[in-house]
Design a protein around this motif. Structure first.
Motif, short mmCIF file in Angstrom:
data_model
loop_
_atom_site.label_atom_id
_atom_site.label_comp_id
_atom_site.label_asym_id
_atom_site.label_seq_id
_atom_site.Cartn_x
_atom_site.Cartn_y
_atom_site.Cartn_z
N MET A 123 0.87 -1.17 0.00
CA MET A 123 0.00 0.00 0.00
C MET A 123 0.91 1.22 0.00
O MET A 123 1.76 1.37 0.89
CB MET A 123 -0.90 0.03 1.23
CG MET A 123 -1.93 1.16 1.19
SD MET A 123 -3.40 0.77 0.18
CE MET A 123 -4.37 -0.16 1.36
N ASP A 124 0.76 2.06 -1.00
CA ASP A 124 1.56 3.29 -1.01
C ASP A 124 0.67 4.51 -0.86
O ASP A 124 -0.55 4.45 -1.04
CB ASP A 124 2.47 3.36 -2.24
CG ASP A 124 1.75 3.49 -3.56
OD1 ASP A 124 1.11 4.54 -3.78
OD2 ASP A 124 1.84 2.56 -4.39
N ILE A 125 1.32 5.60 -0.48
CA ILE A 125 0.63 6.86 -0.19
C ILE A 125 1.25 7.97 -1.02
O ILE A 125 2.47 8.12 -1.06
CB ILE A 125 0.77 7.22 1.31
CG1 ILE A 125 0.04 6.20 2.19
CG2 ILE A 125 0.26 8.63 1.58
CD1 ILE A 125 0.30 6.38 3.68
N GLN A 175 -6.08 -1.28 -6.82
CA GLN A 175 -7.11 -0.30 -6.49
C GLN A 175 -6.44 0.96 -5.96
O GLN A 175 -5.31 0.93 -5.48
CB GLN A 175 -8.06 -0.87 -5.42
CG GLN A 175 -9.40 -0.17 -5.39
CD GLN A 175 -10.47 -0.95 -4.63
OE1 GLN A 175 -10.26 -2.09 -4.24
NE2 GLN A 175 -11.61 -0.31 -4.41
N ALA A 176 -7.15 2.07 -6.08
CA ALA A 176 -6.65 3.34 -5.52
C ALA A 176 -7.82 4.11 -4.95
O ALA A 176 -8.96 4.01 -5.44
CB ALA A 176 -5.94 4.15 -6.60
N TYR A 187 -4.22 6.70 -1.73
CA TYR A 187 -3.74 5.38 -1.32
C TYR A 187 -3.80 4.47 -2.55
O TYR A 187 -4.77 4.51 -3.30
CB TYR A 187 -4.65 4.77 -0.26
CG TYR A 187 -4.82 5.55 1.01
CD1 TYR A 187 -4.02 5.27 2.13
CD2 TYR A 187 -5.79 6.53 1.13
CE1 TYR A 187 -4.20 5.97 3.31
CE2 TYR A 187 -5.98 7.23 2.31
CZ TYR A 187 -5.18 6.94 3.40
OH TYR A 187 -5.36 7.62 4.58
N GLU A 244 5.38 7.38 0.31
CA GLU A 244 5.60 6.39 1.36
C GLU A 244 4.99 5.08 0.88
O GLU A 244 3.98 5.08 0.17
CB GLU A 244 4.90 6.85 2.65
CG GLU A 244 5.27 6.09 3.88
CD GLU A 244 4.74 6.78 5.16
OE1 GLU A 244 4.91 6.22 6.22
OE2 GLU A 244 4.15 7.88 5.06
N ILE A 245 5.61 3.99 1.28
CA ILE A 245 5.04 2.68 0.89
C ILE A 245 5.33 1.67 2.00
O ILE A 245 6.35 1.79 2.70
CB ILE A 245 5.63 2.18 -0.46
CG1 ILE A 245 4.85 0.96 -0.99
CG2 ILE A 245 7.12 1.88 -0.33
CD1 ILE A 245 5.17 0.60 -2.43
N HIS A 246 4.41 0.74 2.16
CA HIS A 246 4.60 -0.34 3.13
C HIS A 246 4.11 -1.64 2.50
O HIS A 246 3.03 -1.66 1.90
CB HIS A 246 3.80 -0.08 4.41
CG HIS A 246 4.18 1.19 5.07
ND1 HIS A 246 5.29 1.30 5.86
CD2 HIS A 246 3.63 2.43 5.03
CE1 HIS A 246 5.40 2.55 6.29
NE2 HIS A 246 4.40 3.25 5.80
N PRO A 247 4.88 -2.69 2.67
CA PRO A 247 4.33 -4.01 2.32
C PRO A 247 3.19 -4.31 3.28
O PRO A 247 3.23 -3.86 4.44
CB PRO A 247 5.51 -4.97 2.55
CG PRO A 247 6.38 -4.28 3.54
CD PRO A 247 6.20 -2.79 3.31
N VAL A 248 2.18 -5.00 2.82
CA VAL A 248 1.05 -5.35 3.71
C VAL A 248 0.81 -6.86 3.63
O VAL A 248 -0.14 -7.33 2.99
CB VAL A 248 -0.23 -4.54 3.38
CG1 VAL A 248 -0.10 -3.13 3.94
CG2 VAL A 248 -0.51 -4.46 1.88
N PRO A 249 1.70 -7.61 4.29
CA PRO A 249 1.61 -9.08 4.22
C PRO A 249 0.38 -9.63 4.93
O PRO A 249 -0.01 -10.76 4.66
CB PRO A 249 2.90 -9.54 4.88
CG PRO A 249 3.32 -8.43 5.77
CD PRO A 249 2.88 -7.18 5.06
N LEU A 250 -0.20 -8.83 5.84
CA LEU A 250 -1.38 -9.30 6.57
C LEU A 250 -2.61 -8.54 6.11
O LEU A 250 -2.58 -7.31 5.97
CB LEU A 250 -1.20 -9.09 8.07
CG LEU A 250 0.06 -9.69 8.71
CD1 LEU A 250 0.07 -9.42 10.19
CD2 LEU A 250 0.15 -11.18 8.42
N THR A 251 -3.68 -9.26 5.90
CA THR A 251 -4.93 -8.58 5.54
C THR A 251 -6.10 -9.34 6.16
O THR A 251 -6.01 -10.52 6.46
CB THR A 251 -5.09 -8.51 4.00
OG1 THR A 251 -6.24 -7.71 3.69
CG2 THR A 251 -5.27 -9.87 3.38
N VAL A 252 -7.15 -8.60 6.40
CA VAL A 252 -8.33 -9.21 6.99
C VAL A 252 -9.57 -8.50 6.46
O VAL A 252 -9.50 -7.34 6.05
CB VAL A 252 -8.28 -9.14 8.54
CG1 VAL A 252 -8.39 -7.70 9.02
CG2 VAL A 252 -9.37 -9.99 9.16
#
Lengths: 82, 82
Positions: free
Chosen positions: B5-7, B39-40, B50, B74-82
């Motif tokens: 997810m990047d910003i 998606q954005a 986003y 800014e960017i973050h890996p998002v290995p967890l999702t729910v």
């Protein structure tokens, strides 16, 4: 209903189980504020969590998140999506 | 493939058409870096955007975003999702 994306910082080391538990805590009471939490994404390394919801206001989202024990640090309405 | 997810900040006043145009510019070249933009979400008032993607690395996402004219902040890996 408007959509919002909120950001939680500082959740370093969050696990899949902890994310689900936090999300379930939101879901359990979301109806009391007319909020619908749709999805959440987490990065255990940076502690960043993104959370997508539908709600009438950012304040309604925060009331649920606070009662569930994890207030957001930042939120933005996201009226546009693609 | 990992999700990210990047910003993007500073996109104040972005319109639905401009968001679609920016997204289409990413889609047009994403295959060259093995990225899949999913998606954005955008907030014209704050200028926050986003962007959710699948990619082998954050650098691959940035290379596409830069070539399309809108590098992330800014960017973050998002290995967890729910």
């Amino acid at each position: 209903m408007p959509e919002f994306m909120d950001i939680h910082r500082g959740m370093v080391g969050i696990t899949a189980d902890a994310l689900k538990e936090a999300h379930d805590a939101d879901l359990a009471i979301q109806g009391e504020e007319g909020v619908v939490f749709k999805q959440a994404w987490a990065d255990p390394d940076s502690g960043f969590v993104y959370c997508l919801s539908e709600a009438n206001s950012a304040d309604a989202v925060q009331r649920i998140h606070e009662r569930a024990g994890h207030p957001f640090d930042e939120i933005h309405p996201v009226p546009l999506t693609v």
